[in-house]
Design a protein around this motif. Sequence first.
Motif, PDB file in Angstrom:
ATOM      1  N   ARG A  80       0.828  -1.207   0.000  1.00 60.68           N
ATOM      2  CA  ARG A  80       0.000   0.000   0.000  1.00 60.68           C
ATOM      3  C   ARG A  80       0.867   1.263   0.000  1.00 60.68           C
ATOM      4  NH1 ARG A  80      -3.097  -0.724   5.408  1.00 60.68           N
ATOM      5  NH2 ARG A  80      -0.937  -1.254   5.995  1.00 60.68           N
ATOM      6  N   PRO A  81       0.292   2.430  -0.286  1.00 61.41           N
ATOM      7  CA  PRO A  81       1.026   3.698  -0.158  1.00 61.41           C
ATOM      8  C   PRO A  81       1.098   4.122   1.302  1.00 61.41           C
ATOM      9  CG  PRO A  81      -1.187   4.120  -0.984  1.00 61.41           C
ATOM     10  CD  PRO A  81      -1.028   2.615  -0.928  1.00 61.41           C
ATOM     11  N   VAL A  82       1.997   3.513   2.056  1.00 58.51           N
ATOM     12  CA  VAL A  82       2.073   3.683   3.499  1.00 58.51           C
ATOM     13  C   VAL A  82       3.097   4.735   3.895  1.00 58.51           C
ATOM     14  CG1 VAL A  82       1.271   1.362   4.056  1.00 58.51           C
ATOM     15  CG2 VAL A  82       3.713   1.771   3.633  1.00 58.51           C
ATOM     16  N   PRO A 136       8.007   0.869  -3.532  1.00 53.27           N
ATOM     17  CA  PRO A 136       7.922   2.124  -4.291  1.00 53.27           C
ATOM     18  C   PRO A 136       6.737   3.015  -3.933  1.00 53.27           C
ATOM     19  CG  PRO A 136       7.324   0.243  -5.663  1.00 53.27           C
ATOM     20  CD  PRO A 136       7.882  -0.316  -4.404  1.00 53.27           C
ATOM     21  N   LYS A 137       5.746   2.490  -3.209  1.00 49.86           N
ATOM     22  CA  LYS A 137       4.605   3.319  -2.813  1.00 49.86           C
ATOM     23  C   LYS A 137       4.774   3.903  -1.408  1.00 49.86           C
ATOM     24  CE  LYS A 137       1.217   0.717  -5.572  1.00 49.86           C
ATOM     25  NZ  LYS A 137      -0.043  -0.091  -5.503  1.00 49.86           N
ATOM     26  N   ALA A 138       5.830   3.533  -0.730  1.00 47.57           N
ATOM     27  CA  ALA A 138       6.023   3.948   0.663  1.00 47.57           C
ATOM     28  C   ALA A 138       6.766   5.273   0.742  1.00 47.57           C
ATOM     29  CB  ALA A 138       6.797   2.882   1.423  1.00 47.57           C
ATOM     30  N   GLN A 160       1.622   3.929   9.319  1.00 44.70           N
ATOM     31  CA  GLN A 160       1.233   2.516   9.267  1.00 44.70           C
ATOM     32  C   GLN A 160       2.346   1.608   9.774  1.00 44.70           C
ATOM     33  OE1 GLN A 160       0.734   4.615   6.678  1.00 44.70           O
ATOM     34  NE2 GLN A 160      -1.382   4.422   5.980  1.00 44.70           N
ATOM     35  N   HIS A 161       3.585   2.083   9.692  1.00 45.83           N
ATOM     36  CA  HIS A 161       4.729   1.307  10.159  1.00 45.83           C
ATOM     37  C   HIS A 161       5.682   2.219  10.917  1.00 45.83           C
ATOM     38  CE1 HIS A 161       4.076  -2.478   7.848  1.00 45.83           C
ATOM     39  NE2 HIS A 161       3.489  -1.673   6.986  1.00 45.83           N
TER      40      HIS A 161
END
Length: 264
Positions: free
Chosen positions: A48-50, A71-73, A129-130
């Motif tokens: 996901r974008p996180v 690549p979305k992070a 998210q992380h």
Amino acid sequence: MSSSASTIAQETVDAFHRGAFHLVQPVGRGHRAGMDAMMLASLVVDDRPVRIADLGAGAGAAGLAVATRLPKASVVLVERSADMAEFARKSLALKENAHLAGRAEVIEGDVTLTGRARVAQGLPDDTFQHVIMNPPFNDPGDRKTPDQLKAEAHAMTENLFDSWIRTAGAITRPGGQLSLIARPQSIAEIVTACGRRFGGLEITAIHPREGENATRILVTAIKGSRARLQLRAPLLMHDRPDSHAFAPLVDSLNNGRTGYSRLR
């Protein structure tokens, strides 16, 4: 990691993940990133974008490793030391990291701050998210190092895990993941610090070789989870007693080819 790709005065530009990203690091002082950072980064597996917070980021090795593989992070590198935060900024400014610059930022801040002071430095509640961390791991009674930068990075303080995990619990979204790497001696402190903030702990012991004691542990936990703690199968750095080559899985994690996902 490819060491010392180039040398500029008292710093080097080092290639990680087979050249996928580069890091500016100090020479002869401070903490230089290695396998610990790469193993920590491997714990984040998310398509996901996180948003990710790297607490105690140093020059940014773990956070940039995550951003390179996902690549979305986007990642926020949080570092108290002004010197190390500057190395993280230099790393982001490298042309080799142009693909990461728009997805990473540096906050020069103290992980242990609470309440409004924490929010004021750019770490608001329920944002990430992380959250990943590689807290200082040496007991203050251990042999002292004359290198002040390294001493700051490695020396534990009283209630360290409680204060760091308290911050992680505040800034992580419900259901978000905490990931950390530490020494095995810290298991009890980590479990206690997670308390009711994080549950579903999964702990992996990292052993140099078969028959040798663990030297590190990888820990993941989920904010708000009530799942029971699980001990994962141990991870061997080297699968042959006469070799210094990394075991295939460890080599894959170290070079960012895969992530070390939670049990399903």
